[in-house]
Design an enzyme around this catalytic site. Structure first.
Site, mmCIF file in Angstrom:
data_model
loop_
_atom_site.group_PDB
_atom_site.id
_atom_site.type_symbol
_atom_site.label_atom_id
_atom_site.label_comp_id
_atom_site.label_asym_id
_atom_site.label_seq_id
_atom_site.Cartn_x
_atom_site.Cartn_y
_atom_site.Cartn_z
ATOM 1 N N GLY A 78 15.204 59.371 26.845
ATOM 2 C CA GLY A 78 14.379 59.169 28.040
ATOM 3 C C GLY A 78 15.197 59.174 29.323
ATOM 4 C CB THR A 79 18.436 57.588 30.220
ATOM 5 O OG1 THR A 79 17.987 56.276 29.845
ATOM 6 C CG2 THR A 79 19.319 57.485 31.446
ATOM 7 C CD GLN A 184 7.935 51.732 26.461
ATOM 8 O OE1 GLN A 184 7.225 51.498 25.482
ATOM 9 N NE2 GLN A 184 9.224 51.448 26.476
ATOM 10 C CB SER A 204 12.737 58.004 24.800
ATOM 11 O OG SER A 204 13.695 57.395 23.976
ATOM 12 C CG HIS A 206 14.994 54.882 21.103
ATOM 13 N ND1 HIS A 206 14.899 53.522 21.311
ATOM 14 C CD2 HIS A 206 15.326 55.407 22.298
ATOM 15 C CE1 HIS A 206 15.177 53.257 22.579
ATOM 16 N NE2 HIS A 206 15.434 54.378 23.200
ATOM 17 C CB THR A 242 26.526 72.546 20.133
ATOM 18 O OG1 THR A 242 27.609 73.390 20.525
ATOM 19 C CG2 THR A 242 25.994 72.960 18.769
ATOM 20 C CB CYS A 329 17.953 47.688 30.770
ATOM 21 S SG CYS A 329 17.065 49.063 30.120
HETATM 22 N N1 PLP Z 1 11.731 55.093 30.578
HETATM 23 C C1 PLP Z 1 11.075 54.052 30.051
HETATM 24 C C2 PLP Z 1 9.730 53.697 30.585
HETATM 25 C C3 PLP Z 1 11.650 53.302 29.024
HETATM 26 O O1 PLP Z 1 10.986 52.255 28.519
HETATM 27 C C4 PLP Z 1 12.932 53.661 28.544
HETATM 28 C C5 PLP Z 1 13.605 52.868 27.484
HETATM 29 O O2 PLP Z 1 13.484 51.672 27.414
HETATM 30 C C6 PLP Z 1 13.583 54.775 29.120
HETATM 31 C C7 PLP Z 1 12.942 55.464 30.129
HETATM 32 C C8 PLP Z 1 14.939 55.217 28.653
HETATM 33 O O3 PLP Z 1 14.868 55.871 27.416
HETATM 34 P P1 PLP Z 1 16.181 56.004 26.497
HETATM 35 O O4 PLP Z 1 16.439 54.658 25.917
HETATM 36 O O5 PLP Z 1 15.809 57.010 25.458
HETATM 37 O O6 PLP Z 1 17.280 56.507 27.364
#
Ligand code: PLP
Length: 382
Positions: A78-79, A184, A204, A206, A242, A329
């Protein structure tokens, strides 16, 4: 040691932080880590097989979001997807260097915006929000030269859901691009990208049974973005390096395993609402955060008035109930949740926040036990 034994009695209600990998996703990924380990760019048969698997995974993801396979980019999560969408779109389409977003966004979005502001002179307009995290002034925040809007579908801490289809329509009227962080929302909200109308959407793996480090960015044809990672030109030049074939296969498999959203969202939302009611009965000081109705089916979040959320989290853990005291976080830090602060919750109250996030597998009995455990935990501190 058998790890199953340790987790047998655990009531895990922190699925918005992360989820266990689904066995089917892991099984589907396994050959691409072992016997079929070829590099998808190689000309030999082993490489070709990996390239085919990657494209099959891309087609599966494309089908899920109702887009073309060429609009799917595999990322590391996600990041990265948020950064690639926001920085990539802003740099490729600077227009008036003006971006509209909200302070309730995830750090991945906020930090990407901060980078654009510091290093590339972009101006960010922060949307006004009500006490539930809903947008108050969208139309007036837009300008004729607005480059981009970035607004999430469902908030990871308070669950409030934005009407993205409507907001995208408004943004497009002034020629701005629209990115949504849908991290989410997967499995809980219909993510037909054509219906949403967005130009870019991040997810994301996971958060729904694929491994950590797997992600996707949907970027609609016509929306040009600058890559962040430069190199061999993989992923149509948008994300060199890759390709992680195994994680691409896993994320595609995890998406395929999701039940249709319509029935599932309603069923889990009913469980969530019963849980919210029970918590409010048993813990009169518990105040729901986020919108009471426009909220993601899987999130029940509260402030507890006078009791530290972090202390309650640890007490709940002793009772085998696993939750979060805000966003993962921020866990372990004394900083109040930036989301709660953004919707006007006082710092002291924000530090009492606790979040329960459900899975499709969560049962009414587990939620009942969690509500009672919460009541006992809070009682310990008063
Ligand atoms: N965006 C939201 C709304 C999230 O809840 C999260 C993860 O907690 C992320 C982005 C980041 O995703 P990732 O952990 O895969 O980098």
């Amino acid at each position: 040691m058998n790890l199953d034994m340790i987790y047998l009695d655990m009531i895990y209600l922190d699925h918005a932080a992360t989820t266990p990998v689904k066995p089917e996703a892991l099984q589907a990924a396994w050959p691409w880590l072992t016997s079929d380990f070829g590099n998808p760019s190689s000309s030999h048969e082993l490489g070709h097989r990996s390239a085919v698997a990657l494209e099959q995974a891309r087609a599966t993801v494309a089908k899920f979001f109702n887009v073309r396979a060429s609009e799917v980019t595999f990322t590391s999560g996600g990041t990265e997807s948020d950064n690639l969408a926001i920085i990539g779109l802003a740099l490729a389409n600077p227009r008036g260097k003006h971006i509209v977003s909200a302070r309730t966004e995830h750090e991945a979005v906020l930090s990407a915006l901060d980078f654009l502001e510091r290093m590339h002179d972009f101006e960010i307009s922060w949307l006004e929000l009500d006490e539930f995290g809903q947008v108050l002034n969208f139309e007036t925040a837009l300008r004729p030269d607005t480059t981009l809007v970035s607004l999430m579908i469902a908030n990871n801490e308070i669950g409030t859901v934005h009407d993205i289809a409507h907001l995208t329509n408004e943004a497009h009227k002034v020629g701005a691009l629209f990115h949504t962080d849908a991290v989410q929302a997967v499995g809980w909200i219909d993510l037909d990208v054509k219906k949403l109308g967005v130009d870019a959407l991040s997810i994301s793996g996971h958060k729904f049974g694929a491994p950590k480090g797997s992600g996707v960015l949907i970027l609609r044809a016509g929306a040009k973005a600058e890559p962040l990672i430069h190199g061999g030109g993989q992923e149509s030049g948008l994300r060199s390096g890759t390709e992680n074939v195994a994680w691409a296969v896993a994320i595609a498999t995890a998406l395929e395993l999701l039940a249709p959203v319509d029935e599932e969202a309603q069923r889990v939302a009913r469980l969530r609402d019963e849980f919210i009611q029970k918590v409010q009965q048993l813990v009169p000081s518990a105040k729901l955060t986020g919108h009471p109705i426009n909220r993601s089916p899987n999130i029940a979040s509260f402030t507890l008035q006078g009791v530290s959320g972090e202390a309650v989290l640890l007490e709940l853990e002793r009772k085998n109930v696993i939750v979060s005291s805000g966003s993962a976080c921020a866990a372990g830090s004394d900083e109040p949740s930036h989301v709660l602060v953004a919707i006007g919750v006082e710092t002291e109250i924000a530090q009492t926040a606790i979040r329960f996030s459900l899975a499709h597998e969560t049962t009414a009995d587990q939620l009942d036990a969690a509500a009672h455990a919460l009541a006992e935990s809070v009682a310990n501190f008063i």
